[in-house]
Design a protein around this motif. Sequence first.
Motif, mmCIF file in Angstrom:
data_model
loop_
_atom_site.group_PDB
_atom_site.id
_atom_site.type_symbol
_atom_site.label_atom_id
_atom_site.label_comp_id
_atom_site.label_asym_id
_atom_site.label_seq_id
_atom_site.Cartn_x
_atom_site.Cartn_y
_atom_site.Cartn_z
ATOM 1 N N LEU A 64 0.827 -1.205 0.000
ATOM 2 C CA LEU A 64 0.000 0.000 0.000
ATOM 3 C C LEU A 64 0.862 1.256 0.000
ATOM 4 N N ALA A 65 1.994 1.174 0.651
ATOM 5 C CA ALA A 65 2.864 2.342 0.756
ATOM 6 C C ALA A 65 3.660 2.597 -0.516
ATOM 7 N N SER A 66 3.825 1.577 -1.351
ATOM 8 C CA SER A 66 4.623 1.755 -2.557
ATOM 9 C C SER A 66 3.723 1.980 -3.765
ATOM 10 N N PRO A 67 4.146 2.833 -4.682
ATOM 11 C CA PRO A 67 3.317 3.067 -5.859
ATOM 12 C C PRO A 67 3.289 1.828 -6.748
ATOM 13 N N ALA A 68 2.100 1.380 -7.104
ATOM 14 C CA ALA A 68 1.968 0.161 -7.908
ATOM 15 C C ALA A 68 2.163 0.441 -9.393
ATOM 16 N N VAL A 69 1.710 1.595 -9.836
ATOM 17 C CA VAL A 69 1.835 1.957 -11.241
ATOM 18 C C VAL A 69 2.140 3.445 -11.340
ATOM 19 N N ALA A 70 2.600 3.834 -12.514
ATOM 20 C CA ALA A 70 2.932 5.242 -12.703
ATOM 21 C C ALA A 70 1.672 6.109 -12.747
ATOM 22 N N GLN A 71 0.577 5.563 -13.260
ATOM 23 C CA GLN A 71 -0.664 6.324 -13.356
ATOM 24 C C GLN A 71 -1.297 6.446 -11.963
ATOM 25 N N PRO A 72 -1.571 7.659 -11.520
ATOM 26 C CA PRO A 72 -2.150 7.814 -10.187
ATOM 27 C C PRO A 72 -3.565 7.236 -10.140
ATOM 28 N N ARG A 73 -3.867 6.594 -9.042
ATOM 29 C CA ARG A 73 -5.202 6.039 -8.828
ATOM 30 C C ARG A 73 -5.895 6.876 -7.770
ATOM 31 N N CYS A 74 -7.199 6.877 -7.837
ATOM 32 C CA CYS A 74 -7.942 7.650 -6.850
ATOM 33 C C CYS A 74 -9.153 6.857 -6.381
ATOM 34 N N LEU A 75 -9.705 7.321 -5.269
ATOM 35 C CA LEU A 75 -10.869 6.682 -4.678
ATOM 36 C C LEU A 75 -12.120 7.495 -4.970
ATOM 37 N N THR A 76 -13.181 6.791 -5.305
ATOM 38 C CA THR A 76 -14.471 7.454 -5.440
ATOM 39 C C THR A 76 -14.958 7.801 -4.039
ATOM 40 N N GLY A 77 -15.985 8.598 -3.967
ATOM 41 C CA GLY A 77 -16.556 8.937 -2.666
ATOM 42 C C GLY A 77 -17.000 7.698 -1.904
ATOM 43 N N ALA A 78 -17.665 6.761 -2.584
ATOM 44 C CA ALA A 78 -18.145 5.544 -1.921
ATOM 45 C C ALA A 78 -16.992 4.691 -1.400
ATOM 46 N N GLU A 79 -15.913 4.600 -2.170
ATOM 47 C CA GLU A 79 -14.747 3.823 -1.723
ATOM 48 C C GLU A 79 -14.103 4.472 -0.501
ATOM 49 N N ALA A 80 -13.960 5.790 -0.546
ATOM 50 C CA ALA A 80 -13.366 6.509 0.588
ATOM 51 C C ALA A 80 -14.264 6.397 1.823
ATOM 52 N N GLU A 81 -15.571 6.424 1.616
ATOM 53 C CA GLU A 81 -16.498 6.267 2.734
ATOM 54 C C GLU A 81 -16.364 4.893 3.366
ATOM 55 N N SER A 82 -16.167 3.866 2.561
ATOM 56 C CA SER A 82 -15.985 2.516 3.102
ATOM 57 C C SER A 82 -14.719 2.436 3.948
ATOM 58 N N LEU A 83 -13.631 3.019 3.458
ATOM 59 C CA LEU A 83 -12.392 3.046 4.241
ATOM 60 C C LEU A 83 -12.589 3.820 5.539
ATOM 61 N N THR A 84 -13.320 4.915 5.464
ATOM 62 C CA THR A 84 -13.602 5.718 6.653
ATOM 63 C C THR A 84 -14.402 4.916 7.660
ATOM 64 N N LEU A 85 -15.418 4.218 7.180
ATOM 65 C CA LEU A 85 -16.251 3.413 8.090
ATOM 66 C C LEU A 85 -15.438 2.325 8.791
ATOM 67 N N VAL A 86 -14.519 1.713 8.074
ATOM 68 C CA VAL A 86 -13.694 0.661 8.678
ATOM 69 C C VAL A 86 -12.840 1.232 9.804
ATOM 70 N N ALA A 87 -12.368 2.445 9.643
ATOM 71 C CA ALA A 87 -11.486 3.051 10.647
ATOM 72 C C ALA A 87 -12.236 3.762 11.776
ATOM 73 N N MET A 88 -13.491 4.131 11.573
ATOM 74 C CA MET A 88 -14.203 4.975 12.532
ATOM 75 C C MET A 88 -14.284 4.428 13.957
ATOM 76 N N PRO A 89 -14.569 3.159 14.198
ATOM 77 C CA PRO A 89 -14.627 2.723 15.603
ATOM 78 C C PRO A 89 -13.317 2.993 16.343
ATOM 79 N N ASP A 90 -12.206 2.690 15.702
ATOM 80 C CA ASP A 90 -10.909 2.915 16.341
ATOM 81 C C ASP A 90 -10.578 4.399 16.440
#
Length: 174
Positions: free
Chosen positions: A13-39
């Motif tokens: 996750l810390a290393s770039p996988a490809v030269a083309q930058p990737r981004c998260l949609t709002g729904a994807e970012a919300e899912s990551l946020t939900l996973v982290a929210m309890p902690d």
Amino acid sequence: MKIVAALATIALLASPAVAQPRCLTGAEAESLTLVAMPDILRETGRVCAAQLPAASLIRRQSSALIGRYETEAERAWPAARAAIVKLSDPAVDALLDSDFARPLLTTLLVPQIVGRIALRDCATIDRLVALLEPLPPRNTAGIVVETLRYLKSQKTRGGAISVASLPLCSVETR
């Protein structure tokens, strides 16, 4: 062996996988946020405990509040996992099967977020949590993501803002 797999996940996750930058949609970012929210809620309560009255919501570590977020974190994990794979490499998917992957990810991520809290902001954070508490966790995650998107836009305009570097897709590509 599972710990090694989880650590390898973090390294990918810390290393770039490809030269083309990737981004998260709002729904994807919300899912990551939900996973982290309890902690995030637990750790924020711990960090701010000395700054807040005993009755404050974030300090009390309300089991009902945290429980709602834990339930949503479980539901959000498959989508969050897919978002992690999208940002890194398809080979990471198998590594995320480990029971240790999710707790390890949140253990590494949450201190980076909560570590940015200035103690003078604890009362404001507690007030925000109290205002957001009646909302469904998914709505709160959406507010967090849109706030990050806004802060990032202000930072790119020259604002002196410290904001987490979540690779959010621009509005046009969501």
